[in-house]
Each structure stands twice: as structure tokens, then as C-alpha cells.
Scaffold this motif. Structure first.
Motif, PDB file in Angstrom:
ATOM      1  N   ARG A  11      54.532  75.880  41.698  1.00  0.00           N
ATOM      2  CA  ARG A  11      55.159  74.709  42.328  1.00  0.00           C
ATOM      3  C   ARG A  11      55.632  75.044  43.741  1.00  0.00           C
ATOM      4  O   ARG A  11      55.459  74.261  44.683  1.00  0.00           O
ATOM      5  CB  ARG A  11      56.331  74.216  41.481  1.00  0.00           C
ATOM      6  CG  ARG A  11      55.916  73.631  40.124  1.00  0.00           C
ATOM      7  CD  ARG A  11      57.107  73.022  39.403  1.00  0.00           C
ATOM      8  NE  ARG A  11      56.764  72.665  38.032  1.00  0.00           N
ATOM      9  CZ  ARG A  11      57.078  73.373  36.968  1.00  0.00           C
ATOM     10  NH1 ARG A  11      57.775  74.506  37.097  1.00  0.00           N
ATOM     11  NH2 ARG A  11      56.717  72.990  35.756  1.00  0.00           N
ATOM     12  N   ARG A  14      52.668  75.426  46.129  1.00  0.00           N
ATOM     13  CA  ARG A  14      52.071  74.142  46.522  1.00  0.00           C
ATOM     14  C   ARG A  14      52.912  73.431  47.579  1.00  0.00           C
ATOM     15  O   ARG A  14      52.378  72.661  48.383  1.00  0.00           O
ATOM     16  CB  ARG A  14      51.874  73.255  45.301  1.00  0.00           C
ATOM     17  CG  ARG A  14      50.870  73.828  44.304  1.00  0.00           C
ATOM     18  CD  ARG A  14      50.539  72.834  43.220  1.00  0.00           C
ATOM     19  NE  ARG A  14      49.539  71.884  43.673  1.00  0.00           N
ATOM     20  CZ  ARG A  14      49.263  70.746  43.038  1.00  0.00           C
ATOM     21  NH1 ARG A  14      49.925  70.413  41.957  1.00  0.00           N
ATOM     22  NH2 ARG A  14      48.338  69.949  43.501  1.00  0.00           N
ATOM     23  N   ARG A  15      54.200  73.691  47.596  1.00  0.00           N
ATOM     24  CA  ARG A  15      55.046  73.125  48.655  1.00  0.00           C
ATOM     25  C   ARG A  15      54.793  73.807  49.998  1.00  0.00           C
ATOM     26  O   ARG A  15      54.997  73.218  51.053  1.00  0.00           O
ATOM     27  CB  ARG A  15      56.529  73.241  48.286  1.00  0.00           C
ATOM     28  CG  ARG A  15      56.957  72.311  47.161  1.00  0.00           C
ATOM     29  CD  ARG A  15      58.467  72.135  47.131  1.00  0.00           C
ATOM     30  NE  ARG A  15      59.166  73.358  46.795  1.00  0.00           N
ATOM     31  CZ  ARG A  15      59.541  73.703  45.563  1.00  0.00           C
ATOM     32  NH1 ARG A  15      59.259  72.910  44.536  1.00  0.00           N
ATOM     33  NH2 ARG A  15      60.189  74.825  45.343  1.00  0.00           N
ATOM     34  N   GLN A  58      50.975  72.340  31.184  1.00  0.00           N
ATOM     35  CA  GLN A  58      52.202  72.463  31.961  1.00  0.00           C
ATOM     36  C   GLN A  58      51.964  72.452  33.472  1.00  0.00           C
ATOM     37  O   GLN A  58      52.912  72.424  34.250  1.00  0.00           O
ATOM     38  CB  GLN A  58      52.930  73.755  31.568  1.00  0.00           C
ATOM     39  CG  GLN A  58      53.381  73.763  30.113  1.00  0.00           C
ATOM     40  CD  GLN A  58      53.905  75.121  29.677  1.00  0.00           C
ATOM     41  OE1 GLN A  58      53.477  76.162  30.171  1.00  0.00           O
ATOM     42  NE2 GLN A  58      54.853  75.115  28.753  1.00  0.00           N
ATOM     43  N   PRO A  60      50.977  70.979  37.150  1.00  0.00           N
ATOM     44  CA  PRO A  60      51.144  69.658  37.769  1.00  0.00           C
ATOM     45  C   PRO A  60      49.834  68.873  37.727  1.00  0.00           C
ATOM     46  O   PRO A  60      48.796  69.393  38.151  1.00  0.00           O
ATOM     47  CB  PRO A  60      51.543  69.994  39.211  1.00  0.00           C
ATOM     48  CG  PRO A  60      52.031  71.399  39.173  1.00  0.00           C
ATOM     49  CD  PRO A  60      51.282  72.083  38.067  1.00  0.00           C
ATOM     50  N   ASP A  62      48.673  66.332  39.355  1.00  0.00           N
ATOM     51  CA  ASP A  62      48.145  65.710  40.570  1.00  0.00           C
ATOM     52  C   ASP A  62      47.108  66.633  41.216  1.00  0.00           C
ATOM     53  O   ASP A  62      47.285  67.836  41.264  1.00  0.00           O
ATOM     54  CB  ASP A  62      49.276  65.411  41.549  1.00  0.00           C
ATOM     55  CG  ASP A  62      50.122  66.642  41.841  1.00  0.00           C
ATOM     56  OD1 ASP A  62      50.484  67.352  40.881  1.00  0.00           O
ATOM     57  OD2 ASP A  62      50.406  66.916  43.017  1.00  0.00           O
TER      58      ASP A  62
END
Length: 227
Positions: A11, A14-15, A58, A60, A62
């Protein structure tokens, strides 16, 4: 240093930018012998198959999940189970097939490597590998091996749509080769790569951000540390 889960690392990566993750395959049975056939054919356990599927549920949902894996069947099955779980939550997953760089291209004499690993254990093998006790005719030195893997995976990610998440399923020694670029892999304080765990990467205009454990590490595209 506190533990940071693989999912948290993904996560955060990806940011930071277009992301990819390199993980060890799911739990396997113990190898029956230190031989090439056993090393290649040893399958996943039932628990390993289920854990890989759960990991897929689990992630993401998208964007498209793109999976590469080594030519070893347990890596291909790990990727397939992750894709199964991801599709089960409505995600789009694509198996992009096997990739030589995720295997053991750096091994020149597999029989010697397998015997050494089996007789000395993983930590002693890594020490011999890092110290140069194992010659280049047996195994390529770890940083050169890691740099080749990194270049290959970054090239695939660079040319792909930014919303894709690339998951590469590989082996413990390939992860160690990658980590040798940024960590002291000969240290007993560095945990051995667990099943279904690894490194998350994000591509940035000025280089790459690595996430391993709780660490955030900035390098250039060759894996050289930034000051």
C-alpha cells in the motif's frame, strides 16, 4: 524496529509510484534430497496453497494484477493461487508467465550449490556466497545477481500502465541477491526470507523506493543507495 506487513508495504509503495513486489513462493514441503529434481519438483503444502489464495483476496482490487514467476512449478502455483483469490474479490488478474530472472540464472553449478546449501545450512551458504568462498564458476556474486534481477523487473514495470501491480514470485536466494544491494545479508540479524513475503518497490522519477520490513530505502535504478 516494528514489523510492517507485506500488505502495508505494498500500500505504501503504491502511494509512492508505480509499484511492484517480489515475494518468495508459498510454503512448500521439505525437499527429499539435495538434488536438482527434488529442488525443482518439491510442491506447495495445502496450507501454502490456501495462504497464497488468501493473499490474493487481501490485495487492493483497483487496477490489474500482473503475475510473473520462476519456471519452478511451486512458484507458478503460488502465482495461480494469488490470481484465484484476487479474481474472487472482483479483481482483474493476468498471469504473464515465467521469467528466467526470477529463477536461478546466477547459479553456474547447481549440484555444488545444492550440496553446499544442504550440508552447511542457509546462513553458512550465504556467508560463503558473500565472502567469495564460492567461486564465480559456481555462483555469480550476489550483488551482480541482484542487479540483473532488479534491472529486468524495473524494465517490465517501466513499460506497463501505472495502475498495474506487478507481483513476482521467486525463491529465497533470489530475494537475498536483491537485498544484498541495500542490506547486510550476511548478518544474522536480517531475517531469512519467509514464505509469501519479500520486497515492495515503487518507481520514482529519480530512482526506486524499496520497502523491506519497516525500512524505506531509496536507490537509483541500479540499486545504488542514495545519500
Amino acid at each position: 524496529m516494528p514489523s510492517v506487513s507485506l500488505l502495508d508495504r505494498i500500500r505504501r509503495a503504491r502511494r509512492d509510484g508505480p509499484a511492484l513486489v517480489v515475494i518468495r513462493h508459498a510454503e512448500r514441503f521439505a525437499m527429499a534430497a539435495a538434488e536438482m529434481e527434488a529442488a525443482y519438483r518439491t510442491p506447495l503444502t495445502d496450507a501454502g496453497r490456501e495462504a497464497a489464495r488468501v493473499l490474493g483476496t487481501q490485495l487492493p482490487p483497483d487496477g490489474t494484477l500482473v503475475l510473473h514467476h520462476s519456471t519452478v512449478p511451486r512458484c507458478a502455483e503460488t502465482a495461480a493461487r494469488i490470481a484465484e483469490g484476487f479474481r474472487g474479490i472482483g479483481g482483474a488478474a493476468r498471469d504473464a508467465g515465467d521469467l528466467d530472472a526470477l529463477g536461478a540464472e546466477y547459479v553456474r553449478d547447481a549440484a555444488v550449490v545444492l550440496r553446499t546449501f544442504a550440508s552447511q545450512g542457509g546462513r553458512a551458504f550465504v556467508h560463503a556466497w558473500c565472502s567469495g568462498e564460492l567461486g564465480e564458476d559456481i555462483v555469480q556474486e550476489p550483488q551482480a545477481a541482484g542487479r540483473h534481477v532488479l534491472r529486468t523487473l524495473l524494465a517490465l514495470r517501466r513499460d506497463a500502465p501505472p495502475d498495474e501491480l506487478h507481483v513476482h514470485v521467486t525463491h529465497d536466494l533470489t530475494l537475498i541477491a536483491l537485498l544484498s544491494l541495500v542490506r547486510d545479508v550476511d548478518s544474522r540479524r536480517l531475517p531469512w526470507p519467509p514464505f509469501l513475503d519479500g520486497i515492495a518497490f515503487a518507481l520514482r522519477p529519480d530512482g526506486v523506493v524499496w520497502r523491506h520490513g519497516a525500512r524505506r530505502i531509496a536507490t537509483d535504478r541500479e540499486g545504488r543507495l542514495r545519500g
